[in-house]
Design a protein around this motif. Structure first.
Motif, PDB file in Angstrom:
ATOM      1  N   ASP A   1      -7.173  -1.749   2.072  1.00 32.03           N
ATOM      2  CA  ASP A   1      -6.335  -2.167   3.187  1.00 32.03           C
ATOM      3  C   ASP A   1      -4.879  -1.759   2.946  1.00 32.03           C
ATOM      4  N   ARG A   2      -4.023  -2.151   3.859  1.00 33.86           N
ATOM      5  CA  ARG A   2      -2.598  -1.774   3.797  1.00 33.86           C
ATOM      6  C   ARG A   2      -1.942  -2.268   2.511  1.00 33.86           C
TER       7      ARG A   2
ATOM      8  N   ILE B   1      -3.269  -2.883  -0.401  1.00 30.61           N
ATOM      9  CA  ILE B   1      -3.717  -2.085  -1.542  1.00 30.61           C
ATOM     10  C   ILE B   1      -2.995  -0.752  -1.572  1.00 30.61           C
ATOM     11  N   ASN B   2      -2.815  -0.133  -0.414  1.00 30.33           N
ATOM     12  CA  ASN B   2      -2.083   1.134  -0.354  1.00 30.33           C
ATOM     13  C   ASN B   2      -0.638   0.969  -0.794  1.00 30.33           C
ATOM     14  N   ILE B   3      -0.004  -0.099  -0.359  1.00 31.00           N
ATOM     15  CA  ILE B   3       1.388  -0.348  -0.750  1.00 31.00           C
ATOM     16  C   ILE B   3       1.481  -0.599  -2.246  1.00 31.00           C
ATOM     17  N   GLN B   4       0.568  -1.408  -2.774  1.00 33.23           N
ATOM     18  CA  GLN B   4       0.547  -1.678  -4.214  1.00 33.23           C
ATOM     19  C   GLN B   4       0.322  -0.380  -4.987  1.00 33.23           C
ATOM     20  N   ALA B   5      -0.596   0.452  -4.525  1.00 37.58           N
ATOM     21  CA  ALA B   5      -0.889   1.717  -5.195  1.00 37.58           C
ATOM     22  C   ALA B   5       0.328   2.640  -5.183  1.00 37.58           C
ATOM     23  N   LEU B   6       1.020   2.702  -4.068  1.00 38.58           N
ATOM     24  CA  LEU B   6       2.196   3.568  -3.961  1.00 38.58           C
ATOM     25  C   LEU B   6       3.320   3.137  -4.897  1.00 38.58           C
ATOM     26  N   SER B   7       3.395   1.852  -5.187  1.00 38.88           N
ATOM     27  CA  SER B   7       4.474   1.352  -6.051  1.00 38.88           C
ATOM     28  C   SER B   7       4.008   1.092  -7.492  1.00 38.88           C
ATOM     29  N   SER B   8       2.812   1.538  -7.831  1.00 39.80           N
ATOM     30  CA  SER B   8       2.220   1.206  -9.128  1.00 39.80           C
ATOM     31  C   SER B   8       2.722   2.061 -10.289  1.00 39.80           C
TER      32      SER B   8
ATOM     33  N   SER C   1      -5.687  -0.610  -7.841  1.00 38.17           N
ATOM     34  CA  SER C   1      -5.164  -1.674  -6.969  1.00 38.17           C
ATOM     35  C   SER C   1      -6.294  -2.435  -6.285  1.00 38.17           C
ATOM     36  N   ALA C   2      -7.310  -1.726  -5.825  1.00 37.51           N
ATOM     37  CA  ALA C   2      -8.456  -2.387  -5.183  1.00 37.51           C
ATOM     38  C   ALA C   2      -9.212  -3.243  -6.187  1.00 37.51           C
ATOM     39  N   ALA C   3      -9.359  -2.750  -7.413  1.00 36.75           N
ATOM     40  CA  ALA C   3     -10.052  -3.517  -8.453  1.00 36.75           C
ATOM     41  C   ALA C   3      -9.306  -4.806  -8.776  1.00 36.75           C
ATOM     42  N   ILE C   4      -7.991  -4.705  -8.898  1.00 40.36           N
ATOM     43  CA  ILE C   4      -7.184  -5.893  -9.194  1.00 40.36           C
ATOM     44  C   ILE C   4      -7.268  -6.903  -8.051  1.00 40.36           C
ATOM     45  N   LYS C   5      -7.117  -6.419  -6.819  1.00 37.12           N
ATOM     46  CA  LYS C   5      -7.130  -7.328  -5.673  1.00 37.12           C
ATOM     47  C   LYS C   5      -8.487  -8.019  -5.506  1.00 37.12           C
TER      48      LYS C   5
END
Length: 78
Positions: A16-17, A19-26, A38-42
């Motif tokens: 979802d959005r 996860i994408n935001i978290q991935a972009l800032s990871s 990010s998806a695994a963590i969430k």
């Protein structure tokens, strides 16, 4: 038609959005790896990511193993 029997041993996480935001800032170098992490963590229920490319997950907050290392750990714990 693809063989869907593999779905009996693996699941699919939502993307979802957030996860994408978290991935972009990871800070991950590879965006696809960042999305997986990010998806695994969430999801809250993934203990380890299995990959042949462990070095791309050095910023991961969860465990990362190669498939071989994972299988060895299973047999060692028996």
């Amino acid at each position: 038609m693809p063989n869907i029997r593999v779905m009996t041993i693996m699941g699919v996480l939502s993307m979802d959005r957030d996860i994408n935001i978290q991935a972009l800032s990871s800070g991950f170098k590879d965006f696809e790896d960042a999305l997986q992490n990010s998806a695994a963590i969430k999801s809250g229920h993934i203990d380890v990511i299995l990959t042949r490319n462990v070095k791309d997950f050095v910023k991961s907050d969860i465990g990362v193993l190669t498939p071989d290392s994972y299988l060895k750990s299973l047999t060692a714990n028996r």
